[in-house]
Design an enzyme around this catalytic site. Sequence first.
Site, PDB file in Angstrom:
ATOM      1  N   ALA A  74     -46.024   0.443  86.428  1.00 37.96           N
ATOM      2  CA  ALA A  74     -46.785   2.338  87.461  1.00 37.96           C
ATOM      3  C   ALA A  74     -47.802   2.549  87.248  1.00 37.96           C
ATOM      4  O   ALA A  74     -48.131   3.739  86.949  1.00 37.96           O
ATOM      5  CB  ALA A  74     -45.111   2.799  86.628  1.00 37.96           C
ATOM      6  N   GLY A  75     -48.560   1.937  86.183  1.00 40.33           N
ATOM      7  CA  GLY A  75     -49.857   2.675  85.995  1.00 40.33           C
ATOM      8  C   GLY A  75     -49.724   3.766  84.643  1.00 40.33           C
ATOM      9  O   GLY A  75     -50.696   4.585  84.271  1.00 40.33           O
ATOM     10  N   LEU A  76     -48.677   3.664  84.177  1.00 36.53           N
ATOM     11  CA  LEU A  76     -48.360   4.756  82.748  1.00 36.53           C
ATOM     12  C   LEU A  76     -48.410   4.134  81.137  1.00 36.53           C
ATOM     13  O   LEU A  76     -47.476   5.182  80.247  1.00 36.53           O
ATOM     14  CB  LEU A  76     -47.064   5.306  83.194  1.00 36.53           C
ATOM     15  CG  LEU A  76     -47.275   5.966  84.834  1.00 36.53           C
ATOM     16  CD1 LEU A  76     -45.336   6.301  85.322  1.00 36.53           C
ATOM     17  CD2 LEU A  76     -47.944   7.260  84.627  1.00 36.53           C
ATOM     18  N   SER A  77     -48.440   2.950  81.496  1.00 41.53           N
ATOM     19  CA  SER A  77     -49.016   2.018  79.761  1.00 41.53           C
ATOM     20  C   SER A  77     -47.570   1.390  79.245  1.00 41.53           C
ATOM     21  O   SER A  77     -47.718   1.951  78.263  1.00 41.53           O
ATOM     22  CB  SER A  77     -49.640   2.765  79.183  1.00 41.53           C
ATOM     23  OG  SER A  77     -50.863   3.227  79.841  1.00 41.53           O
ATOM     24  N   HIS A 122     -61.917   3.709  84.568  1.00 44.82           N
ATOM     25  CA  HIS A 122     -62.837   2.936  83.940  1.00 44.82           C
ATOM     26  C   HIS A 122     -63.956   3.210  84.056  1.00 44.82           C
ATOM     27  O   HIS A 122     -64.691   2.087  84.398  1.00 44.82           O
ATOM     28  CB  HIS A 122     -62.423   1.632  85.695  1.00 44.82           C
ATOM     29  CG  HIS A 122     -61.675   1.393  86.671  1.00 44.82           C
ATOM     30  ND1 HIS A 122     -61.357  -0.044  85.990  1.00 44.82           N
ATOM     31  CD2 HIS A 122     -60.406   1.887  87.129  1.00 44.82           C
ATOM     32  CE1 HIS A 122     -60.020  -0.075  86.778  1.00 44.82           C
ATOM     33  NE2 HIS A 122     -59.396   0.599  87.755  1.00 44.82           N
ATOM     34  N   THR A 123     -63.582   3.716  82.546  1.00 47.09           N
ATOM     35  CA  THR A 123     -64.600   4.143  82.033  1.00 47.09           C
ATOM     36  C   THR A 123     -64.745   3.381  80.624  1.00 47.09           C
ATOM     37  O   THR A 123     -65.996   2.809  80.063  1.00 47.09           O
ATOM     38  CB  THR A 123     -64.436   6.082  82.342  1.00 47.09           C
ATOM     39  OG1 THR A 123     -63.507   5.940  81.443  1.00 47.09           O
ATOM     40  CG2 THR A 123     -65.501   6.382  83.229  1.00 47.09           C
ATOM     41  N   ASP A 145     -55.691   3.198  76.782  1.00 43.51           N
ATOM     42  CA  ASP A 145     -53.832   3.457  76.614  1.00 43.51           C
ATOM     43  C   ASP A 145     -53.143   3.337  75.734  1.00 43.51           C
ATOM     44  O   ASP A 145     -52.449   4.582  74.820  1.00 43.51           O
ATOM     45  CB  ASP A 145     -53.149   2.066  77.175  1.00 43.51           C
ATOM     46  CG  ASP A 145     -53.749   1.775  79.405  1.00 43.51           C
ATOM     47  OD1 ASP A 145     -54.751   2.844  79.204  1.00 43.51           O
ATOM     48  OD2 ASP A 145     -53.459   0.820  79.152  1.00 43.51           O
TER      49      ASP A 145
HETATM   50  C1  GLA Z   1     -55.608   0.453  82.801  1.00 49.33           C
HETATM   51  C2  GLA Z   1     -56.504  -0.171  81.684  1.00 49.33           C
HETATM   52  C3  GLA Z   1     -57.200   1.041  80.742  1.00 49.33           C
HETATM   53  C4  GLA Z   1     -58.016   1.160  81.819  1.00 49.33           C
HETATM   54  C5  GLA Z   1     -57.640   1.731  83.391  1.00 49.33           C
HETATM   55  C6  GLA Z   1     -59.000   2.307  83.590  1.00 49.33           C
HETATM   56  O1  GLA Z   1     -54.331   1.030  82.612  1.00 49.33           O
HETATM   57  O2  GLA Z   1     -55.571  -0.536  80.247  1.00 49.33           O
HETATM   58  O3  GLA Z   1     -57.453  -0.094  79.672  1.00 49.33           O
HETATM   59  O4  GLA Z   1     -59.082   0.185  82.195  1.00 49.33           O
HETATM   60  O5  GLA Z   1     -56.394   0.704  83.805  1.00 49.33           O
HETATM   61  O6  GLA Z   1     -59.011   3.958  83.112  1.00 49.33           O
END
Ligand code: GLA
Length: 377
Positions: A108-111, A20-21, A157
């Site tokens: 899964a938060g793995l893009s 979240h940066t 990502d």
């Molecule tokens: C998701 C978003 C990214 C980033 C993260 C948190 O993956 O797609 O751009 O903000 O959350 O770090």
Amino acid sequence: MTDIDAVGSAPGRVNLIGEHTDYNGGFALPLALPHRATATLRRRDDRNVTVLSDGREAVPVEFDVETKPGDVEGWAAYIAGLFWALREAGHEVPGADIRISSDVPSGAGLSSSAALECSVLTGLDALAGLGLDPTTMALLAQRTENHYVGAPTGLMDQMASMHGREGHVVLFDAAAVTAEPIPCDLAAAGLSLLIVNTRVHHQHADGEYGERRRTCEDAARRLGVESLRDVQDHAVEQVLARLDDGSDAGAGDVMRRRVRHVLTENQRVEETVELLRSGRLREIGPLLTASHVSLRDDYEVTVQELDVAVDAALEAGALGARMTGGGFGGSIIALVDDGQATAVAEAVRDAFAGNGFTAPDTFVAVPSAGAGVVSSS
Ligand code: GLA
């Protein structure tokens, strides 16, 4: 014309640290996963695009190359949006038949979405002979996500997927829009990076992500700067005190905690980079754990499953552990000594069973290559 004109391939990612940066102009340190999406493209002589994804509907999704936001929804919007973004940027793109296959776990938060976007974009770039550079492609993919799909995500990502490199993490500077490969030879240091997918499905189009983003933007306005990056070099306590300056009511505890997370997280990225550069990989463990605590307590983007997974991994001997990605579900990473991955994964599975959670998926990740063309004719 051959049956296949171009094949683009792009990885998912995990973020080692720096969460979240990115939308605050800060730093992140992702790495490309071995899991990839592959897009096989065949040029068409008309203006139509068809998209078929292995493992989804048997009927292709169809749209026109001149598609506009709102025309296509669901997973295919990530692809239709690329045609829109390319045309908006002044590029001519042909009609195409596109077939997707991917082994990046979705939600899964793995893009998995960045992998999808970047694989198609890499293939389209080859198909249309556009010659776009990786950062330009990452920006087009982000534009797709923000303005066609409607998810207000940052650029991390897509930069990770485009710029990933074997044996390296990617230092992404969101203000400079640069990606610098930093060596990260986990095996040589006797370490493994364990990924635990909690299988709690996350969703960025949901309000929480956007709300965090807006709070940070409000804080930047209050501080009289464009983004929180501009106050990064000031002492954290000083910035928090400045937030409360002025005649109106104070910034409030929530805003202060959100800002504290962003500022301290950027510092943790810088410290991690220093340790990696001096080959002290083992020592990054506590920074990973501190990142999780900050995301849990100050940024409030974890869920119980993420916290239980991190605690269980640490109790089982992980050197450090944290949630990775946007949060509200998804995955954690745990840095473990070689040979410990199985025991740590087992401990997390036991903790999940004890809490009545769905069993998690676990695997060991190595920093892998970024997007590229597999073949084109
Ligand atoms: C998701 C978003 C990214 C980033 C993260 C948190 O993956 O797609 O751009 O903000 O959350 O770090």
